[in-house]
Design an enzyme around this catalytic site. Structure first.
Site, PDB file in Angstrom:
ATOM      1  N   LYS A 217       0.830  -1.215   0.000  1.00 31.46           N
ATOM      2  CA  LYS A 217       0.000   0.000   0.000  1.00 31.46           C
ATOM      3  C   LYS A 217       0.861   1.260   0.000  1.00 31.46           C
ATOM      4  CE  LYS A 217      -4.300  -1.756   1.891  1.00 31.46           C
ATOM      5  NZ  LYS A 217      -5.165  -1.825   3.081  1.00 31.46           N
TER       6      LYS A 217
ATOM      7  N   HIS B 288      -2.703 -12.792  -0.283  1.00 32.48           N
ATOM      8  CA  HIS B 288      -3.598 -12.696   0.878  1.00 32.48           C
ATOM      9  C   HIS B 288      -5.012 -12.235   0.514  1.00 32.48           C
ATOM     10  CE1 HIS B 288      -2.099  -8.471   1.014  1.00 32.48           C
ATOM     11  NE2 HIS B 288      -3.253  -8.196   1.610  1.00 32.48           N
TER      12      HIS B 288
END
Ligand SMILES: [Fe+2]
Length: 401
Positions: free
Chosen positions: A269, A318
């Site tokens: 991110k 994930h």
């Protein structure tokens, strides 16, 4: 006859022997002695190889040192053996490990570097054979006086990895009153060398470990500084993932890898623009497509770092779903690496229970029900069950959340 070995007496009576027969018998006796010596050497070699093998497999330096001291006693046949390390600040030697009578009392005693046999070896690096300590002018009798131990003979060798003396290994009181010899000293020096290499290795390993931990912490704070809504998220996902991995009975190594992967799972991110990452409202479809790149960005950031190979799958996958509808690759079921299926459960739970700018977090009891409903669709049912079995009451999770 050697300490720890059976005494064998062979008495042969011969009469009227010819010269050549005497020669043969002498030869047999000599061969027997040589055989005995070779056998003793063999035992020592096997013990030394065992130390080497164990030390190369163990990350626990204290275990390695304790084991080495036990073997020293056994091979040399002594009453005691110990490792003393230098305290550079106070210029003293302290007992790191000691295996002997009165060890509880001796362990407390510190030896000034300018005193005694150990001090001499620690100062000069010179190994010593002292078969009668009363004749050694520098013998430091304080240790015996304070502990009640009676030292008769001492063998000492320096521990000096990379040429720097960091301590001394000692063997004390050869059993049955026999003397220490050069062969004993060579053995002690070898064990001292093995311990030295291990101490240095362990220090380097610790330093490297601290360095990686600090780098990881910095990476996480860099991410959390930009996106305050993920504050604490990485850590909670790490704690949940660790609980799941333990409940599934994975190995300590696998648990460590999962913990590392979990704390770094959203690191990608960092590469998402601020206006999307920090947007207080719901994301548009286009913006969501950009957010969806973070697993691959994270994978790319870390993929070139040696030693992180086993944690990359957790980061990249994930957001895969058990039913194959996830991203980035749309992997399905057990094709999704286990590490990622575990992090997915932890991540989903924490995402549900934490507050977002556009909605309040769900109560834990409700989130747990939701997690159960996600079995087979979004999440691996086995991992969900392992997670549910890892605590008995929702209150246990509230402490973490
Ligand atoms: Fe994520």
């Amino acid at each position: 006859y050697r300490a720890g070995h059976k005494k064998v007496v062979i008495r042969l009576v011969f009469e009227n022997l010819e010269d050549d027969e005497i020669d043969i018998i002498n030869e047999i006796i000599n061969n027997f002695h040589t055989f005995q010596e070779l056998k003793d050497n063999n035992v020592i070699l096997v013990e030394l190889i065992n130390i080497l093998k164990e030390t190369s497999e163990s990350e626990n330096i204290n275990y390695v040192i304790e084991k080495s001291i036990k073997i020293t006693k056994k091979i040399l046949g002594t009453q005691g053996a110990s490792i003393l390390l230098k305290d550079e600040k106070s210029n003293e030697l302290y007992f790191k490990v000691i295996d002997s009578e009165k060890s509880d009392k001796i362990k407390e005693i510190r030896i000034p570097i300018d005193k005694g046999i150990a001090g001499y070896t620690a100062r000069t690096g010179i190994p010593l054979i002292v078969n009668d300590v009363s004749k050694f002018p520098e013998f430091y009798s304080n240790v015996d006086e304070k502990s009640g131990f009676i030292t008769r003979s001492v063998l000492s060798a320096p521990i000096k990895p990379l040429g720097k003396i960091i301590g001394v290994i000692e063997a004390v009181n050869k059993i049955k009153g026999t003397n220490f010899n050069n062969r004993d000293l060579e053995i002690l020096k070898t064990i001292g060398d093995i311990i030295g290499i291990n101490i240095i290795n362990s220090l380097l390993y610790q330093r490297l470990n601290n360095l990686s931990t600090n780098i990881i912490k910095s990476l996480i704070s860099a991410l959390e500084a930009r996106d305050e809504y993920t504050k604490g998220h990485s850590l909670r996902v790490q704690i949940f993932s660790s609980k799941i991995a333990r409940a599934m009975g994975l190995t300590p190594k696998e648990i460590k890898e999962i913990e590392l992967s979990a704390i770094l799972h959203d690191i990608g991110k960092i590469g998402i623009p601020d206006n999307i990452l920090r947007k207080p409202d719901k994301l548009t479809n286009e913006e969501f497509e950009i957010i969806k790149k973070h697993p691959v960005i994270g994978y790319n950031i870390l993929s070139s770092i040696e030693g992180l190979e086993n944690i990359l799958d957790g980061i990249k996958y994930h957001h895969e779903r058990f039913d194959g509808k996830g991203y980035p690759d749309g992997l399905k079921g057990k094709d999704i690496p286990l590490i990622a299926r575990i992090i997915a459960v932890a991540d989903t739970l924490d995402a549900m229970t934490s507050d977002r700018p556009y909605r309040k977090g769900l109560p834990i009891e409700y989130a747990l029900e939701e997690i159960k409903k996600c079995k087979n669709s979004q999440l691996d049912p086995e991992v969900v069950d392992a997670f549910l079995s890892s605590f008995t009451k929702p209150e246990e999770l509230k402490i973490i959340l």
